[in-house]
Enzyme design. Structure first.
Site, PDB file in Angstrom:
ATOM      1  N   ILE A  65       0.845  -1.189   0.000  1.00  0.00           N
ATOM      2  CA  ILE A  65       0.000   0.000   0.000  1.00  0.00           C
ATOM      3  C   ILE A  65       0.883   1.243   0.000  1.00  0.00           C
ATOM      4  O   ILE A  65       1.881   1.295   0.719  1.00  0.00           O
ATOM      5  CB  ILE A  65      -0.851   0.004   1.298  1.00  0.00           C
ATOM      6  N   CYS A  66       0.498   2.240  -0.812  1.00  0.00           N
ATOM      7  CA  CYS A  66       1.129   3.563  -0.711  1.00  0.00           C
ATOM      8  C   CYS A  66       0.047   4.610  -0.935  1.00  0.00           C
ATOM      9  O   CYS A  66      -1.136   4.322  -0.790  1.00  0.00           O
ATOM     10  CB  CYS A  66       2.309   3.717  -1.665  1.00  0.00           C
ATOM     11  N   ARG A  67       0.423   5.795  -1.302  1.00  0.00           N
ATOM     12  CA  ARG A  67      -0.562   6.874  -1.450  1.00  0.00           C
ATOM     13  C   ARG A  67      -1.438   6.661  -2.681  1.00  0.00           C
ATOM     14  O   ARG A  67      -2.648   6.750  -2.626  1.00  0.00           O
ATOM     15  CB  ARG A  67       0.146   8.225  -1.527  1.00  0.00           C
TER      16      ARG A  67
END
Length: 103
Positions: A65-67
């Site tokens: 997960i990231c932005r």
């Protein structure tokens, strides 16, 4: 190069609501994570992944997960090449509508 498997924010939310045990790894920077992280996710910054590669188990699948989904996709390609099972959360935290918790 083999395509990285993906999971949508909606699919992930459903799986978490069903209390599935998932290995979530948030690769954003500290200040981004301070705004909220998916409950149960581990936080390992993208640049720290190579140093923590031994913490990953080749028998488990990890959801990154990231932005926006771009950095986590890069991490997925990197780990996939090393033989790990990975999945990228498409759309990242920008599209996440589920619960978040403060660190």
């Amino acid at each position: 190069m083999e395509q990285v498997k993906e999971i949508t924010t909606e699919e992930l939310k459903k799986r978490l609501e069903q209390n599935e045990e998932l290995e979530l790894v948030d690769v954003r920077e500290d200040e981004e994570v301070e705004e909220g992280i998916i409950p149960g996710a581990k936080h390992i910054r993208m640049n720290d992944i190579p140093a923590h590669i031994d913490a990953f188990d080749k028998d488990k699948e990890y959801i990154f997960i990231c932005r926006s989904g771009r950095r986590s996709e890069n991490v997925c390609y990197y780990l996939q090449e090393q033989g790990y099972k990975v999945r990228n959360m498409v759309g990242g935290m920008l599209e996440w509508e589920g619960e978040t918790t403060k660190k």
